[in-house]
Design a protein around this motif. Structure first.
Motif, PDB file in Angstrom:
ATOM      1  N   ALA A  28       7.264  -0.263  -1.549  1.00 57.38           N
ATOM      2  CA  ALA A  28       7.343  -0.057  -0.393  1.00 57.38           C
ATOM      3  C   ALA A  28       8.872  -0.087   0.118  1.00 57.38           C
ATOM      4  CB  ALA A  28       6.662  -1.205   0.265  1.00 57.38           C
ATOM      5  N   GLU A  49      -1.268   8.833   0.843  1.00 58.20           N
ATOM      6  CA  GLU A  49      -0.837  10.227   1.059  1.00 58.20           C
ATOM      7  C   GLU A  49      -1.985  11.119   1.442  1.00 58.20           C
ATOM      8  OE1 GLU A  49       0.197  10.400  -3.160  1.00 58.20           O
ATOM      9  OE2 GLU A  49       2.153  10.523  -2.708  1.00 58.20           O
ATOM     10  N   THR A  58       3.065  10.822   4.045  1.00 56.47           N
ATOM     11  CA  THR A  58       2.823   9.971   3.118  1.00 56.47           C
ATOM     12  C   THR A  58       3.335   8.487   3.984  1.00 56.47           C
ATOM     13  OG1 THR A  58       3.584   8.880   0.907  1.00 56.47           O
ATOM     14  CG2 THR A  58       5.128  10.019   2.128  1.00 56.47           C
ATOM     15  N   VAL A  65       3.134  -0.598  -6.405  1.00 54.19           N
ATOM     16  CA  VAL A  65       3.480   0.179  -5.517  1.00 54.19           C
ATOM     17  C   VAL A  65       4.888  -0.102  -4.611  1.00 54.19           C
ATOM     18  CG1 VAL A  65       2.550   0.843  -3.014  1.00 54.19           C
ATOM     19  CG2 VAL A  65       0.814   0.081  -4.958  1.00 54.19           C
ATOM     20  N   THR A 114       4.351   4.004   3.156  1.00 57.90           N
ATOM     21  CA  THR A 114       4.125   2.733   2.375  1.00 57.90           C
ATOM     22  C   THR A 114       4.359   1.614   3.314  1.00 57.90           C
ATOM     23  OG1 THR A 114       6.391   2.696   2.148  1.00 57.90           O
ATOM     24  CG2 THR A 114       5.389   3.888   0.448  1.00 57.90           C
ATOM     25  N   TYR A 139       0.970  -1.238  -0.124  1.00 59.93           N
ATOM     26  CA  TYR A 139      -0.055  -0.066   0.000  1.00 59.93           C
ATOM     27  C   TYR A 139       0.727   1.170   0.268  1.00 59.93           C
ATOM     28  CZ  TYR A 139       1.141   0.419   4.872  1.00 59.93           C
ATOM     29  OH  TYR A 139       1.900   0.630   6.300  1.00 59.93           O
ATOM     30  N   LYS A 140       0.281   2.405  -0.394  1.00 59.73           N
ATOM     31  CA  LYS A 140       0.961   3.733  -0.384  1.00 59.73           C
ATOM     32  C   LYS A 140      -0.273   4.605  -0.090  1.00 59.73           C
ATOM     33  CE  LYS A 140       3.549   7.155  -2.714  1.00 59.73           C
ATOM     34  NZ  LYS A 140       4.482   7.218  -4.018  1.00 59.73           N
TER      35      LYS A 140
END
Length: 269
Positions: free
Chosen positions: A268, A53, A73, A266, A75, A50-51
């Motif tokens: 991480a 923001e 943000t 994504v 990750t 996941y990310k």
């Protein structure tokens, strides 16, 4: 205010499908019923990563008086139903001070952290030990909430949890308990939400003698309304209300956007 908003408005999302999902939620922020600011939280979700923001700013008279704004943000990875953050960064500005926090984590333990400029070393600040930096999640990952079991997503299982949070300076627990359900409607979502009571338990890094610390620790006037995302067993904040020493702050969604598509990438770190 920025630190609290990052925790309160942080988005929790996860997908168990074999495709990526993109979620964008817009929130309005009010103080004692008056418009105070806006926040936008966006997330890119994959089966194992996941990310997230956050962008937040004050509006109207509030922006003139304080000029506060912030961004954050995070990750991480999603092994099973376990949230394992890897990076967290936030920048907040108020008046002539801008503060940046950066953290990296491994297996839910803080690996490295940096705060620029550092918080003032007041004598009543409770020391943070190495143990306080272990088995934690960052503020943006703190509300990534999967609902266990096979029962209703919107029900007691959505709320009943204690979230161990470390924001780079302070360690605290956010304790949720089920109150009931309500029907809501906004652009992108209409249906039931789970209503949770919220309690704040300071652990370390806070100023023990500060009136605001005692007020929040004793505060029983906090709620989180959690809405489901897509077909996964995930809930995200729809509405947060917190009594403060200057009035009640409400963070409430005015738009949900959820889209699914081919699996994205994504990173991480």
């Amino acid at each position: 205010m920025i630190r609290a908003a990052a925790v309160l408005a942080g988005l929790g999302v996860l997908t168990t499908a074999a495709q990526a999902e993109t979620v964008r939620t817009r929130y309005g922020i009010s103080l004692i019923g008056l418009p105070f600011g806006t926040a936008t939280v966006s997330g890119t979700l994959e089966p194992q990563a996941y990310k997230i923001e956050l962008q937040m700013k004050l509006t109207g008279l509030a922006s003139i008086l304080s000029g506060s704004k912030g961004a954050a943000t995070a990750t991480g990875a999603l092994p099973g139903n376990h949230v394992s953050p890897t990076t967290y960064a936030t920048t907040s500005s108020s008046g002539d001070i801008t503060r940046t926090v950066r953290m990296s984590m491994v297996n839910n333990n803080v690996d490295q952290s940096e705060i620029t400029p550092p918080w003032d070393p007041f004598p009543d600040r409770v020391p943070v030990t190495e143990a306080d930096r272990r088995a934690i999640v960052d503020p943006m990952s703190a509300l990534i909430m999967t609902v266990p079991g096979t029962g209703p997503v919107i029900g007691p299982a959505a709320c009943e949890r204690t979230i161990p949070v470390f924001d780079g300076a302070a360690r605290f627990d956010v304790v949720l308990a089920f109150v009931g359900t309500r029907k809501v409607k906004t652009k992108g979502y209409a249906g039931d939400v789970a209503v949770c009571s919220v309690r704040y338990h300071p652990v370390a890094g806070h100023r023990a003698n500060r009136p605001g610390t005692k007020f929040m620790a004793d505060n029983k006037d906090m709620e989180a309304w959690l809405a489901p995302i897509g077909q996964s067993r995930i809930v995200v904040p729809y509405r947060i209300s917190v009594a403060t020493m200057i009035g009640t702050v409400v963070v409430e969604a005015n738009q949900f956007e959820v889209s699914a598509g081919p699996q994205a990438t994504v990173q991480a770190h």
